[in-house]
Design a protein around this motif. Structure first.
Motif, PDB file in Angstrom:
ATOM      1  N   SER A   1       6.680 -11.051  -5.235  1.00  0.00           N
ATOM      2  CA  SER A   1       6.617 -10.035  -6.272  1.00  0.00           C
ATOM      3  C   SER A   1       6.390  -8.662  -5.649  1.00  0.00           C
ATOM      4  O   SER A   1       5.924  -8.540  -4.504  1.00  0.00           O
ATOM      5  CB  SER A   1       5.487 -10.337  -7.255  1.00  0.00           C
ATOM      6  N   LEU A   2       6.709  -7.623  -6.409  1.00  0.00           N
ATOM      7  CA  LEU A   2       6.474  -6.264  -5.924  1.00  0.00           C
ATOM      8  C   LEU A   2       4.990  -6.045  -5.674  1.00  0.00           C
ATOM      9  O   LEU A   2       4.598  -5.388  -4.703  1.00  0.00           O
ATOM     10  CB  LEU A   2       7.008  -5.266  -6.950  1.00  0.00           C
ATOM     11  N   ARG A   3       4.153  -6.606  -6.534  1.00  0.00           N
ATOM     12  CA  ARG A   3       2.712  -6.479  -6.334  1.00  0.00           C
ATOM     13  C   ARG A   3       2.270  -7.145  -5.032  1.00  0.00           C
ATOM     14  O   ARG A   3       1.457  -6.603  -4.284  1.00  0.00           O
ATOM     15  CB  ARG A   3       1.984  -7.107  -7.524  1.00  0.00           C
ATOM     16  N   SER A   4       2.822  -8.318  -4.760  1.00  0.00           N
ATOM     17  CA  SER A   4       2.467  -9.013  -3.510  1.00  0.00           C
ATOM     18  C   SER A   4       2.911  -8.213  -2.298  1.00  0.00           C
ATOM     19  O   SER A   4       2.214  -8.177  -1.276  1.00  0.00           O
ATOM     20  CB  SER A   4       3.112 -10.404  -3.487  1.00  0.00           C
ATOM     21  N   LEU A   5       4.069  -7.576  -2.406  1.00  0.00           N
ATOM     22  CA  LEU A   5       4.542  -6.745  -1.303  1.00  0.00           C
ATOM     23  C   LEU A   5       3.564  -5.621  -1.017  1.00  0.00           C
ATOM     24  O   LEU A   5       3.184  -5.385   0.137  1.00  0.00           O
ATOM     25  CB  LEU A   5       5.917  -6.168  -1.641  1.00  0.00           C
ATOM     26  N   HIS A   6       3.120  -4.936  -2.058  1.00  0.00           N
ATOM     27  CA  HIS A   6       2.185  -3.821  -1.850  1.00  0.00           C
ATOM     28  C   HIS A   6       0.844  -4.319  -1.308  1.00  0.00           C
ATOM     29  O   HIS A   6       0.217  -3.652  -0.475  1.00  0.00           O
ATOM     30  CB  HIS A   6       1.985  -3.056  -3.153  1.00  0.00           C
ATOM     31  N   ARG A   7       0.416  -5.505  -1.740  1.00  0.00           N
ATOM     32  CA  ARG A   7      -0.851  -6.044  -1.238  1.00  0.00           C
ATOM     33  C   ARG A   7      -0.748  -6.412   0.242  1.00  0.00           C
ATOM     34  O   ARG A   7      -1.725  -6.296   0.982  1.00  0.00           O
ATOM     35  CB  ARG A   7      -1.246  -7.278  -2.058  1.00  0.00           C
ATOM     36  N   LEU A   8       0.438  -6.853   0.669  1.00  0.00           N
ATOM     37  CA  LEU A   8       0.623  -7.173   2.089  1.00  0.00           C
ATOM     38  C   LEU A   8       0.365  -5.963   2.979  1.00  0.00           C
ATOM     39  O   LEU A   8      -0.099  -6.091   4.110  1.00  0.00           O
ATOM     40  CB  LEU A   8       2.054  -7.670   2.327  1.00  0.00           C
TER      41      LEU A   8
ATOM     42  N   GLU B   1      -1.473  -3.162   2.070  1.00  0.00           N
ATOM     43  CA  GLU B   1      -2.523  -2.294   1.564  1.00  0.00           C
ATOM     44  C   GLU B   1      -3.498  -1.843   2.649  1.00  0.00           C
ATOM     45  O   GLU B   1      -4.217  -0.854   2.460  1.00  0.00           O
ATOM     46  CB  GLU B   1      -3.289  -2.991   0.434  1.00  0.00           C
ATOM     47  N   ASP B   2      -3.531  -2.532   3.797  1.00  0.00           N
ATOM     48  CA  ASP B   2      -4.429  -2.117   4.873  1.00  0.00           C
ATOM     49  C   ASP B   2      -3.782  -1.089   5.798  1.00  0.00           C
ATOM     50  O   ASP B   2      -4.376  -0.676   6.795  1.00  0.00           O
ATOM     51  CB  ASP B   2      -4.882  -3.324   5.694  1.00  0.00           C
ATOM     52  N   ARG B   3      -2.564  -0.658   5.469  1.00  0.00           N
ATOM     53  CA  ARG B   3      -1.900   0.360   6.268  1.00  0.00           C
ATOM     54  C   ARG B   3      -2.138   1.737   5.661  1.00  0.00           C
ATOM     55  O   ARG B   3      -2.526   1.864   4.497  1.00  0.00           O
ATOM     56  CB  ARG B   3      -0.406   0.079   6.364  1.00  0.00           C
ATOM     57  N   SER B   4      -1.870   2.757   6.446  1.00  0.00           N
ATOM     58  CA  SER B   4      -2.161   4.125   6.023  1.00  0.00           C
ATOM     59  C   SER B   4      -1.077   4.717   5.139  1.00  0.00           C
ATOM     60  O   SER B   4      -1.219   5.848   4.676  1.00  0.00           O
ATOM     61  CB  SER B   4      -2.359   5.024   7.249  1.00  0.00           C
ATOM     62  N   GLU B   5       0.002   3.987   4.884  1.00  0.00           N
ATOM     63  CA  GLU B   5       1.093   4.499   4.068  1.00  0.00           C
ATOM     64  C   GLU B   5       1.683   3.384   3.219  1.00  0.00           C
ATOM     65  O   GLU B   5       1.588   2.201   3.553  1.00  0.00           O
ATOM     66  CB  GLU B   5       2.196   5.105   4.946  1.00  0.00           C
ATOM     67  N   THR B   6       2.283   3.764   2.115  1.00  0.00           N
ATOM     68  CA  THR B   6       2.925   2.793   1.248  1.00  0.00           C
ATOM     69  C   THR B   6       4.222   2.300   1.893  1.00  0.00           C
ATOM     70  O   THR B   6       4.692   2.854   2.887  1.00  0.00           O
ATOM     71  CB  THR B   6       3.257   3.421  -0.108  1.00  0.00           C
ATOM     72  N   VAL B   7       4.806   1.256   1.293  1.00  0.00           N
ATOM     73  CA  VAL B   7       6.064   0.735   1.811  1.00  0.00           C
ATOM     74  C   VAL B   7       7.145   1.811   1.739  1.00  0.00           C
ATOM     75  O   VAL B   7       7.893   2.026   2.694  1.00  0.00           O
ATOM     76  CB  VAL B   7       6.496  -0.520   1.032  1.00  0.00           C
ATOM     77  N   ALA B   8       7.221   2.509   0.604  1.00  0.00           N
ATOM     78  CA  ALA B   8       8.239   3.552   0.449  1.00  0.00           C
ATOM     79  C   ALA B   8       8.028   4.671   1.466  1.00  0.00           C
ATOM     80  O   ALA B   8       8.994   5.187   2.051  1.00  0.00           O
ATOM     81  CB  ALA B   8       8.195   4.115  -0.964  1.00  0.00           C
TER      82      ALA B   8
END
Length: 346
Positions: A258-265, A267-274
């Motif tokens: 899911s998109l939510r799971s992607l963002h949670r993967l 979340e410990d980085r300094s930038e979003t996926v986009a």
């Protein structure tokens, strides 16, 4: 000895080093290669029908905990004995991707011929015998060097796969191979922080791959599973930066999460996926603008190559990231307006 460092701008204490026998006297080349193997793999007794005038190249990239080395060499035999081990044991695993001629290996009661495109695991704490036959041609090996104490404590089970052909048919194996070849080919582009992060990824990928082949699934912690999935996604991003379809929603759908799971993967980085996708695209554009071979290409064409089809949007993003317009950056980089340009390929 010829030492060819990476291009200016990437040179620091951990920058990759590329060495070639080509500029040495022919009679000194084989001993030079023996010493490089001793320093970057482990002490071996080496022999070759081509010892006089031996041709070899070695590139080593230090990723902090681990190292990636690429060795190109003529046919030879390499033996590591108990005497070598007693004298000097770096206590490392060596996970090798065979890029060139097949290799015959023997270690820990296992013996196999390792085909091109497969991997094989060695342990410097056990005697080892390897052969690249003369009739097979040039040896090419991409080697991941991992300290024994870095992998989870299951050495007894890992020993089951020593000197066996490990075919990377699964997703993890394919990601591992892509990781090794990408680091090998683009090590000169890595900054210090990125090298250290990639070193951590290497350990997780190696543990996951060895777990698949040795039935030691406890080698993988939940975080290792997460890291492998993150690495798959990172590799997919790197391979598809020029695609207009590369969005967070596309990444989630492609990897069946899911998109939510992607963002949670992430979340410990300094930038979003986009933001990560945009940064990597801008980095590729900046590299192209600084490349004199591409000086004859319009800036808009280079931007579109890396996923910026709208010139105005690209110009704003570039200026925000680097403080200069793309045109000013190209001029400062000294590219000029070259009359001829190299082929532009995605």
């Amino acid at each position: 000895m010829s030492q060819e460092q990476v291009p200016a701008g990437s040179r620091d204490a951990g920058a990759p080093v590329s060495l070639s026998s080509g500029e040495l006297p022919r009679g000194d080349r084989f001993e030079w290669f023996v010493e490089l193997v001793r320093e970057n793999v482990a002490p071996f007794s080496l022999s070759s029908a081509h010892a006089h005038g031996f041709e070899a190249r070695v590139t080593v990239a230090d990723l902090g905990t681990v190292q990636v080395a690429h060795l190109v060499f003529e046919s030879l035999r390499a033996a590591r004995t108990l005497r070598h081990i007693r004298r000097d044991d770096p206590e490392t695993y060596q996970l090798a991707l065979i890029d060139g001629s097949p290799m015959i290996t023997r270690q820990h009661d296992n013996e196999a011929e390792i085909a091109t495109g497969s991997l094989v695991l060695f342990d410097t704490s056990h005697p080892l015998d390897t052969l690249v036959p003369d009739e097979r041609g040039q040896g090419r090996v991409t080697l991941l060097r991992i300290p024994r104490d870095v992998l989870p404590p299951a050495a007894g089970r890992i020993d089951r796969v020593l000197a066996r052909q490990l075919v990377p048919t699964g997703v993890t194996g394919q990601v591992l191979c892509q990781y090794l070849t990408t680091v090998r080919d683009r090590a000169a582009e890595l900054g210090t922080g990125e090298r250290l992060r990639l070193g951590t990824i290497a350990v997780d990928l190696a543990a996951a791959f060895l777990a698949e082949h040795s039935d030691t699934q406890h080698l993988q912690s939940p975080e290792s599973h997460r890291q492998v999935l993150r690495t798959r996604i990172d590799c997919y991003i790197e391979s598809n930066l020029g695609s207009a379809d590369l969005t967070a929603a596309h990444l989630a759908a492609h990897h069946h999460i899911s998109l939510r799971s992607l963002h949670r993967l992430f979340e410990d980085r300094s930038e979003t996926v986009a933001a990560s996708i945009r940064r990597r695209r801008l980095e590729r554009c900046r590299a192209d603008l600084a490349d004199p071979r591409l000086a004859g290409y319009p800036i808009a064409a280079l931007a579109a190559r890396w996923g910026f089809p709208a010139p105005a949007e690209f110009s704003r993003a570039f200026r925000t990231a680097y403080g200069l317009s793309p045109r000013a950056f190209r001029h400062r980089a000294g590219s000029g307006d070259a009359p001829h340009a190299a082929p532009l390929a995605k």
